[in-house]
Design a protein around this motif. Structure first.
Motif, PDB file in Angstrom:
ATOM      1  N   LEU A 452      26.795  26.555  27.212  1.00 49.22           N
ATOM      2  CA  LEU A 452      25.503  27.244  27.211  1.00 49.22           C
ATOM      3  C   LEU A 452      24.473  26.457  26.418  1.00 49.22           C
ATOM      4  N   LEU A 453      24.893  25.923  25.260  1.00 48.96           N
ATOM      5  CA  LEU A 453      23.969  25.138  24.443  1.00 48.96           C
ATOM      6  C   LEU A 453      23.496  23.905  25.204  1.00 48.96           C
ATOM      7  N   LYS A 454      24.395  23.292  25.937  1.00 47.36           N
ATOM      8  CA  LYS A 454      24.014  22.114  26.739  1.00 47.36           C
ATOM      9  C   LYS A 454      23.002  22.496  27.806  1.00 47.36           C
ATOM     10  N   PHE A 464      31.117  22.748  17.911  1.00 46.02           N
ATOM     11  CA  PHE A 464      31.733  24.084  17.903  1.00 46.02           C
ATOM     12  C   PHE A 464      30.739  25.239  17.763  1.00 46.02           C
ATOM     13  N   PRO A 465      29.717  25.326  18.627  1.00 37.53           N
ATOM     14  CA  PRO A 465      28.854  26.510  18.573  1.00 37.53           C
ATOM     15  C   PRO A 465      29.620  27.755  18.999  1.00 37.53           C
ATOM     16  N   SER A 492      23.148  29.223   9.943  1.00 34.92           N
ATOM     17  CA  SER A 492      22.788  29.531  11.326  1.00 34.92           C
ATOM     18  C   SER A 492      23.099  28.421  12.319  1.00 34.92           C
ATOM     19  N   GLY A 493      23.320  27.176  11.856  1.00 32.87           N
ATOM     20  CA  GLY A 493      23.731  26.126  12.778  1.00 32.87           C
ATOM     21  C   GLY A 493      22.812  25.991  13.973  1.00 32.87           C
ATOM     22  N   SER A 494      23.329  26.241  15.177  1.00 32.37           N
ATOM     23  CA  SER A 494      22.539  26.044  16.387  1.00 32.37           C
ATOM     24  C   SER A 494      21.627  27.224  16.695  1.00 32.37           C
TER      25      SER A 494
END
Length: 706
Positions: A452-454, A464-465, A492-494
C-alpha cells in the motif's frame, strides 16, 4: 554506603559536574526496586540538533570533517563566546566535565547543538507546509523532531486531552534500526535491553501526562524481542491501567530464520484508563444484510447420543414431514429400549429421526413441546431431502439468540419459505467482543503495509510499515464512539496511524485528529553514500532524504489528495470495512511542523511569538484560522481562541470573545496576575483564560525532571 557518599563528596569538590552525575547515578542505584523489572537507567540521552543555530551557552559536539565516514568525537563542549561572521564565524569552547579543563576555538559550521534530556527546553514549531481538503475540519499535525522533546511540548497543548495513543516503537532487533545517544545499538551491546527500556520509560512517563485519565487507551505494538520486558515496564509505569495483550498474525508465511521457528506474529498491548473499554466490532456472521443463521436440530456430540445419560429420554422422537416438505406433526418421545421402527406412521408422511450417516441414533436438540412452540412461530425449517440416508430430511431451528435478534428488531422477517419458516435478515450488524488472537487477512503487513505504501509514494522504501487496517481496527475498538477523539503516535514512521484515523472519519463522518511525531533520521544504508558526497546532517541535500521529509509527509499528502508525489492519481482500491478508490482521497486537512528550541528570554519578550503560535492554536483544537503574528491593535480573535496583548483593550477583546460561540481559550499576555484575573473574570465561563507567557514557561520548568 557512607564510604561511597564520602568519595562522591571528594569528587564533587574537584569536579562538580562529574560529582553531581555520580551522585545522581548513586541515588538511582540505591532506590532500585528489589522486585519487578530492574534495568540500568543509564545517563540521560542526548540528541543532536543539526538545524539549530549555534548560540552562546549551547552544548555542542564537534562534527567530523566533510567526506569522513568516521563519527565525530562524542565529548560535549560549552559555547563560551562567538566571533566573526558568515563562513568564518567561530566559537570558543570549554570542555564539559572530563577532569582537566580544555578550551579550543572551532568554526561554527563544524559544530552541532546537543540537547540532553535532563535539560529544560522551551519548544516552538515552524510550519513546513500543509494539505487542505477538509474545509472547517480540524487539522492532523505532523511534527518533525526528537519525540521525547515533542512529547514535552505537547504537555503544554494537550495535557490530559489525548484519547488514544498508538505507537509502534523500534523493535531492538540488533540491526541498525534505532539509536541511543547518537549511536546505533548493536546486537552484541551488553546493555542493549536496558538502553531500550530506558529509552521507552522516559517517553512513556511523559505520555502518561497526555492521556485523559478518565477515558483513554494506550496501544503498543511489539515483536518477540522485547514483549516480555515491555509488559513489565507498562505495568510499572501505568499501575492504574487495565492491561491486555493481543497476538496478531502479520505475515502468514512466516519470516524464515535458520534453525528457529518462522515468526509470523506480533503482539499488541492495550492499556485502558478510567472508563475506557473494548467497544466490540461487527460480527462477520451477523453483518447488516446477512440472513439470520439456522442451527441443525440433530445433536452432533456422541456424548449426547440416544441412550446416554446426557442424551436423556425425551429428545428422541419422530418428526413427520409431508410430501410438500412441511412438518405435519411432532411425535411422542420413545424410551431408549423402544425400536424406532415401531413408532406410529402418519399416512403421506415420512417419520424423520436424528440419525447419523453411519446409523448412530442421536437426539434432537430440543424436546418435542419446545420444538412445537418454535414451529408455530416459523422458527423451524425443513432442509433438503436426503432419501438415501438414515435421516431422510435435514431439520434446522433458530436458537434463542437468533429469535431475540428478530424480536428486538435487530433482524427483520422479510418473507416465509414454502415450509412456513421465516426468512429474516439483519438490519444492523451484530457486535461481538474480539478474541485475543487475530488471524485476519486485512492485517497482512506485506499487502496492506508495504504494498500500500508503494502505491501511495512509489519506490520510496520504508522498512516494515504496519498494515493500515490493523491500526484502524485497534483504534476503532476504543474510539468508534468518540467522533472528535485526539490520537497521538510518537513513533509515527510512515504515518500509518494518521491514515487510519482518516479512514475512521470517512466511515462515520467523525472529526478525529491525529498528531504524528517522527524525526528526520536518514536510513543507515543511505548515510554512507551521503557522507561520501561530503554532506552532513543539517544540509538541505541530506535532510531531504530523512524519514519525515521523504516518507511521512508525502504519504499523508498522498492519502488526502489521492495523488502520488509526482502528481499522478493513485491506482488501486481500499478494502474491507470501507471500499473505495484510493484516488478519491479524503476530505481532511493536515499541517507539517518542525520542532524548534527557544530561549525563555525570547519567549517572555515576545521575540518568539511566531514559533509559539502553533502551540497556542493546537491547544485550542488545531482547527480554523491561526494567529501567527502579534496583533497590531492589541488583540485578535480567531475561530477557536483569542489573544490579548494590550490589556487596555480588554473591553473590546472580551466583547468579541463573548460573541463567538466556538472560542475555547483566551490567551492574555501580562506579568501582572491581578490584571490577568481582572480580565479572566469578564470572560464567558465556557472560555479558559490562559496567562502568557507565565503558563508556557512554568509548564516546561515543571515538566522537566530526569
Amino acid at each position: 554506603m557512607s564510604r561511597l557518599t564520602d568519595l562522591i563528596a571528594q569528587v564533587k569538590a574537584k569536579d562538580p559536574a562529574t560529582g553531581a552525575e555520580l551522585e545522581r547515578e548513586f541515588q538511582v542505584l540505591s532506590s532500585r526496586r528489589a522486585f519487578g523489572l530492574n534495568f540500568e537507567r543509564h545517563r540521560p540521552e542526548a540528541v543532536e540538533l543539526p538545524q539549530r543555530k549555534i548560540r552562546k551557552g549551547d552544548k555542542v559536539r564537534i562534527l567530523p570533517p566533510r567526506g569522513s565516514t568516521k563519527k565525530g568525537e562524542q565529548r560535549l563542549w560549552l559555547v563560551k563566546s562567538l566571533s566573526g561572521r558568515g563562513e568564518s564565524k567561530s566559537a570558543t569552547l570549554d570542555l564539559i566535565g572530563g577532569g582537566e579543563p580544555e578550551t579550543q576555538s572551532v568554526a561554527v559550521v563544524d559544530l552541532v547543538v546537543v540537547a540532553e534530556f535532563r535539560d529544560v527546553i522551551y519548544p516552538g514549531l515552524v510550519s513546513t507546509g500543509k494539505v487542505e481538503r477538509g474545509g472547517d475540519r480540524p487539522y492532523h499535525t505532523v511534527i518533525n523532531g526528537e519525540n521525547f522533546h515533542v512529547l514535552k511540548a505537547l504537555t503544554y497543548s494537550h495535557r490530559g486531552k489525548i484519547d488514544a495513543i498508538y505507537i509502534d516503537p523500534p523493535y531492538n532487533s540488533g540491526a541498525q534500526d534505532w539509536k541511543y545517544n547518537n549511536n546505533y545499538v548493536e546486537k552484541d551491546d551488553l546493555y542493549r535491553h536496558s538502553k531500550w527500556l530506558a529509552m521507552m520509560e522516559r517517553r512513556l512517563r511523559v505520555a502518561r501526562e497526555l492521556l485523559n485519565p478518565l477515558n483513554s487507551v494506550l496501544i503498543v505494538a511489539i515483536d518477540d524481542k522485547e514483549f516480555a520486558r515491555l509488559a513489565l515496564l507498562l505495568e510499572q509505569t501505568f499501575p492504574d491501567a487495565r492491561q491486555e495483550m493481543i497476538t496478531t498474525v502479520i505475515n502468514p508465511r512466516g519470516k524464515y530464520r535458520q534453525g528457529e521457528f518462522a515468526r509470523c506474529e506480533e503482539y499488541i498491548f492495550f492499556l485502558a484508563f478510567g472508563a475506557a473499554k473494548v467497544l466490540g466490532e461487527p460480527d462477520g456472521d451477523f453483518a447488516a444484510g446477512s440472513t439470520v443463521s439456522w442451527r441443525t436440530l440433530r445433536r452432533s456430540d456422541l456424548s449426547s447420543a440416544r441412550g446416554t445419560k446426557k442424551g436423556g429420554t425425551s429428545q428422541f422422537y419422530p418428526i413427520y414431514i409431508g410430501g410438500s416438505g412441511r412438518i405435519e406433526r411432532i411425535g411422542e418421545a420413545l424410551d431408549h429400549a423402544v425400536d424406532r421402527k415401531t413408532a406410529p406412521q402418519l399416512p403421506g408422511c415420512v417419520a424423520v429421526f436424528p440419525i447419523r450417516d453411519d446409523g448412530t441414533e442421536m437426539n434432537w436438540g430440543l424436546t418435542g413441546p419446545s420444538l412445537k412452540s418454535l414451529l408455530d412461530n416459523g422458527y423451524v425449517r425443513v432442509g433438503r431431502a436426503t432419501p438415501d440416508r438414515p435421516q431422510q430430511y435435514e431439520v434446522s431451528y433458530l436458537t434463542s439468540g437468533r429469535i431475540a435478534d428478530i424480536e428486538s428488531g435487530r433482524a427483520k422477517v422479510v418473507g416465509r419459505a414454502e415450509d412456513g419458516s421465516v426468512i429474516a435478515k439483519y438490519e444492523t450488524s451484530k457486535i461481538k467482543m474480539p478474541v485475543s488472537t487475530w488471524a485476519r487477512p486485512s492485517h497482512n503487513a506485506e499487502i496492506y503495509g508495504t504494498d500500500l505504501l508503494k502505491a501511495l509514494i512509489g519506490d520510496r522504501t520504508f522498512p516494515f510499515p504496519k498494515s493500515l487496517h490493523a491500526v484502524e481496527d485497534c483504534l476503532r475498538l476504543f474510539i468508534a464512539d468518540k467522533p472528535e477523539a485526539i490520537v497521538l503516535d510518537f513513533f509515527s514512521g510512515s504515518g500509518t496511524t494518521a491514515h487510519a484515523v482518516m479512514r475512521l472519519n470517512r466511515q462515520d463522518g467523525g472529526r478525529r485528529q491525529c498528531i504524528s511525531v517522527t524525526n528526520n533520521e536518514v536510513a543507515a544504508e543511505e548515510q554512507a553514500a551521503l557522507r561520501k558526497k561530503k554532506l552532513r546532517p543539517g544540509d538541505i541535500d541530506w535532510e531531504k532524504w530523512g524519514i519525515c521529509e521523504y516518507i511521512t509527509k508525502p504519504r499523508i499528502a498522498a492519502a488526502i489528495t489521492g495523488k502520488s508525489p509526482d502528481g499522478k492519481e493513485i491506482e488501486g482500491d481500499y478494502k474491507f470495512t470501507d471500499e473505495f478508490q484510493i484516488a478519491e482521497g479524503f476530505d481532511e486537512n493536515a499541517e507539517f511542523f518542525t520542532l524548534t528550541y527557544e530561549t525563555p528570554v525570547s519567549v517572555s519578550h515576545n521575540k518568539a511569538f511566531a514559533r509559539i503560535a502553533p502551540l497556542l492554536w493546537m491547544r485550542a483544537g488545531s482547527e480554523g484560522r491561526r494567529i501567527d503574528a502579534l496583533p497590531a491593535k492589541g488583540w485578535e480573535v480567531a475561530d477557536t481562541y483569542g489573544l490579548l496583548t494590550d490589556l487596555d483593550k480588554a473591553a473590546p477583546f472580551c466583547k468579541a470573545i463573548a460573541s463567538e460561540d466556538a472560542v475555547r481559550i483566551a490567551y492574555i499576555v501580562t506579568d501582572d496576575d491581578r490584571r490577568f484575573q481582572s480580565v479572566a473574570r469578564r470572560l464567558p465561563v465556557t472560555v479558559e483564560p490562559v496567562r502568557l507567557y507565565e503558563s508556557y514557561l512554568s509548564n516546561f520548568q515543571f515538566t522537566n525532571g530526569e
